[in-house]
Design a protein around this motif. Sequence first.
Motif, PDB file in Angstrom:
ATOM      1  N   SER A 157       0.646  -1.040   0.207  1.00 53.87           N
ATOM      2  CA  SER A 157       0.149  -0.157   0.158  1.00 53.87           C
ATOM      3  C   SER A 157       0.933   1.295   0.024  1.00 53.87           C
ATOM      4  O   SER A 157       1.565   1.496   1.092  1.00 53.87           O
ATOM      5  CB  SER A 157      -0.852   0.287   1.087  1.00 53.87           C
ATOM      6  OG  SER A 157      -1.438   1.306   1.159  1.00 53.87           O
ATOM      7  N   GLU A 159      -0.306   4.273  -0.072  1.00 51.51           N
ATOM      8  CA  GLU A 159      -1.014   4.959   0.858  1.00 51.51           C
ATOM      9  C   GLU A 159      -0.361   4.984   2.224  1.00 51.51           C
ATOM     10  O   GLU A 159      -0.292   5.997   2.955  1.00 51.51           O
ATOM     11  CB  GLU A 159      -2.475   4.460   0.626  1.00 51.51           C
ATOM     12  CG  GLU A 159      -3.513   5.483   1.219  1.00 51.51           C
ATOM     13  CD  GLU A 159      -3.822   6.971   0.683  1.00 51.51           C
ATOM     14  OE1 GLU A 159      -3.384   6.906  -0.598  1.00 51.51           O
ATOM     15  OE2 GLU A 159      -4.241   7.744   1.318  1.00 51.51           O
ATOM     16  N   LYS A 186       1.376   1.878 -10.503  1.00 59.25           N
ATOM     17  CA  LYS A 186       2.987   1.796 -10.834  1.00 59.25           C
ATOM     18  C   LYS A 186       3.729   2.915 -10.513  1.00 59.25           C
ATOM     19  O   LYS A 186       4.907   2.774  -9.989  1.00 59.25           O
ATOM     20  CB  LYS A 186       3.040   1.544 -12.519  1.00 59.25           C
ATOM     21  CG  LYS A 186       2.167   0.213 -12.881  1.00 59.25           C
ATOM     22  CD  LYS A 186       2.400  -0.175 -14.075  1.00 59.25           C
ATOM     23  CE  LYS A 186       1.865   0.876 -15.272  1.00 59.25           C
ATOM     24  NZ  LYS A 186       0.197   1.025 -14.905  1.00 59.25           N
ATOM     25  N   SER A 187       3.648   4.118 -11.104  1.00 62.12           N
ATOM     26  CA  SER A 187       4.372   5.325 -10.803  1.00 62.12           C
ATOM     27  C   SER A 187       4.332   5.703  -9.457  1.00 62.12           C
ATOM     28  O   SER A 187       5.316   6.086  -8.817  1.00 62.12           O
ATOM     29  CB  SER A 187       3.631   6.432 -11.547  1.00 62.12           C
ATOM     30  OG  SER A 187       3.450   6.238 -12.981  1.00 62.12           O
ATOM     31  N   GLY A 202      -0.236   9.973 -12.314  1.00 61.96           N
ATOM     32  CA  GLY A 202      -1.368  10.689 -12.724  1.00 61.96           C
ATOM     33  C   GLY A 202      -2.704  10.277 -11.904  1.00 61.96           C
ATOM     34  O   GLY A 202      -2.930   9.354 -11.339  1.00 61.96           O
ATOM     35  N   LYS A 212      -3.802   8.349 -15.560  1.00 62.48           N
ATOM     36  CA  LYS A 212      -3.231   9.147 -16.942  1.00 62.48           C
ATOM     37  C   LYS A 212      -1.846   8.365 -16.853  1.00 62.48           C
ATOM     38  O   LYS A 212      -0.975   8.237 -15.811  1.00 62.48           O
ATOM     39  CB  LYS A 212      -2.901  10.613 -16.593  1.00 62.48           C
ATOM     40  CG  LYS A 212      -4.044  11.433 -17.254  1.00 62.48           C
ATOM     41  CD  LYS A 212      -3.724  12.899 -17.188  1.00 62.48           C
ATOM     42  CE  LYS A 212      -4.011  13.485 -16.075  1.00 62.48           C
ATOM     43  NZ  LYS A 212      -3.796  14.862 -15.829  1.00 62.48           N
TER      44      LYS A 212
HETATM   45  N1  LIG Z   1      -5.751   4.180  -2.011  1.00 62.24           N
HETATM   46  C1  LIG Z   1      -4.558   3.834  -2.771  1.00 62.24           C
HETATM   47  N2  LIG Z   1      -4.298   4.642  -3.789  1.00 62.24           N
HETATM   48  C2  LIG Z   1      -3.084   4.649  -4.340  1.00 62.24           C
HETATM   49  C3  LIG Z   1      -2.250   3.431  -4.110  1.00 62.24           C
HETATM   50  N3  LIG Z   1      -1.252   3.490  -4.921  1.00 62.24           N
HETATM   51  C4  LIG Z   1      -1.534   4.386  -5.879  1.00 62.24           C
HETATM   52  N4  LIG Z   1      -2.920   4.988  -5.357  1.00 62.24           N
HETATM   53  C5  LIG Z   1      -3.608   6.097  -6.202  1.00 62.24           C
HETATM   54  O1  LIG Z   1      -3.946   5.504  -7.777  1.00 62.24           O
HETATM   55  C6  LIG Z   1      -3.911   6.511  -8.649  1.00 62.24           C
HETATM   56  C7  LIG Z   1      -3.153   5.998  -9.617  1.00 62.24           C
HETATM   57  O2  LIG Z   1      -1.736   5.915  -9.548  1.00 62.24           O
HETATM   58  P1  LIG Z   1      -0.671   5.948 -10.431  1.00 62.24           P
HETATM   59  O3  LIG Z   1       0.659   5.680  -9.685  1.00 62.24           O
HETATM   60  O4  LIG Z   1      -0.645   7.148 -11.334  1.00 62.24           O
HETATM   61  O5  LIG Z   1      -0.908   4.338 -11.214  1.00 62.24           O
HETATM   62  P2  LIG Z   1      -0.398   3.940 -12.707  1.00 62.24           P
HETATM   63  O6  LIG Z   1      -1.098   4.509 -13.809  1.00 62.24           O
HETATM   64  O7  LIG Z   1      -0.136   2.693 -12.479  1.00 62.24           O
HETATM   65  O8  LIG Z   1       1.131   4.495 -12.852  1.00 62.24           O
HETATM   66  C8  LIG Z   1      -3.457   7.928  -8.019  1.00 62.24           C
HETATM   67  O9  LIG Z   1      -4.212   8.474  -7.372  1.00 62.24           O
HETATM   68  C9  LIG Z   1      -2.558   7.121  -6.762  1.00 62.24           C
HETATM   69  O10 LIG Z   1      -2.725   8.209  -5.597  1.00 62.24           O
HETATM   70  C10 LIG Z   1      -2.407   2.765  -2.963  1.00 62.24           C
HETATM   71  O11 LIG Z   1      -1.593   1.873  -2.327  1.00 62.24           O
HETATM   72  N5  LIG Z   1      -3.532   2.978  -2.043  1.00 62.24           N
END
Ligand SMILES: Nc1nc2c(ncn2[C@@H]2O[C@H](COP(=O)(O)OP(=O)(O)O)[C@@H](O)[C@H]2O)c(=O)[nH]1
Length: 314
Positions: A157, A159, A186-187, A202, A212
């Motif tokens: 997580s 978060e 991932k990011s 994103g 995004k």
């Molecule tokens: N609740 C929660 N949200 C997360 C977690 N990791 C990422 N997010 C949220 O998921 C969304 C997409 O994350 P991002 O890293 O851009 O995903 P990507 O498209 O795979 O690179 C963002 O709003 C992040 O803040 C997590 O462990 N828990």
Amino acid sequence: MEGLILRSTGSRHEVLTEDGVISCTIRGKFRLQEEDATNPVVIGDRVVIQTNLDGSGVIIERLERHGKLSRRAAGRKVGREHVIIANLDMAWVVQSVRKPRMNPGFIDRFLVMAEYRGIAAGIVLNKMDLMDERAEEYIGFFVELYSGLGYPMMFTSVEREEGIEDLRSAMQTGIHVLVGPSGVGKSSLLNALRPNLALRTGGISEATQKGKHTTTYAELLPIGDLRLDGGFIGDTPGLREFGLVDIEAGELSHYFVEFRDHLDDCRFPNCTHDHEPGCRIKELVQDDILAVERYESYINMLRSIQLGDQDVGR
Ligand SMILES: Nc1nc2c(ncn2[C@@H]2O[C@H](COP(=O)(O)OP(=O)(O)O)[C@@H](O)[C@H]2O)c(=O)[nH]1
Ligand SMILES: [Mg+2]
Ligand SMILES: [Zn+2]
């Protein structure tokens, strides 16, 4: 001197060597030898360079590749192989507990491609903070299934900053990538793994639940210290999944690891485990020895391949 390609932008290549990072060009002759590929060197390539008096370098040789990740080139160079990353040691498929919900069909396609390419595979389940009773029931089954098949699983997580250390430890050596659909984190994981570096994440759109995509060029990022024998993570644009490119219907079952031991037990040696009588795979599915969920993934992929449409069935 030997080195590792960290980043390639046009004709400039950043090469990590024992003497640090050296900005290199490629010797002209070298380019011409690579007729079947769109790019002579890619991130992850091990190369031999010569240094110039001004501190820059010239790549004179590319060492043999293993575990490469590629896709078919589009446009002008259609049909050629477009290598995205070379010498990949391990690929991790990232999924989230919810938003978007874990997708076993995606995981299975990814695992099949990893087996086909001989790349070690693992599963990262992110957004563990979003786990609730309903998700638990759905996901618990698959966690057991995939760990039972021998694929390492990480639970994270971003978060709550949980599980990140475990993932970082698993990446201490070798070249790794995170593959997965938009929005799974991932990011965010990359940021968490490398707290000194702020990548853009994103925002997730409430309407589509799709994040995004913000990566614009490929590079290898060190997980710890920048050392040739350290761990790296490949950050590449457009690496959401591996297509089923090149796998033939008759060989697909070999890439389902738990099917392998039984493939000689079907009545017909060229059994596709679909409609044929005397199919041992189908028997084992009926007896609950092989998971029907994996069998369904198999049939979905088989159909995609038979239709010649290797990206459907998701
Ligand atoms: N609740 C929660 N949200 C997360 C977690 N990791 C990422 N997010 C949220 O998921 C969304 C997409 O994350 P991002 O890293 O851009 O995903 P990507 O498209 O795979 O690179 C963002 O709003 C992040 O803040 C997590 O462990 N828990
Ligand atoms: Mg991203
Ligand atoms: Zn069969």
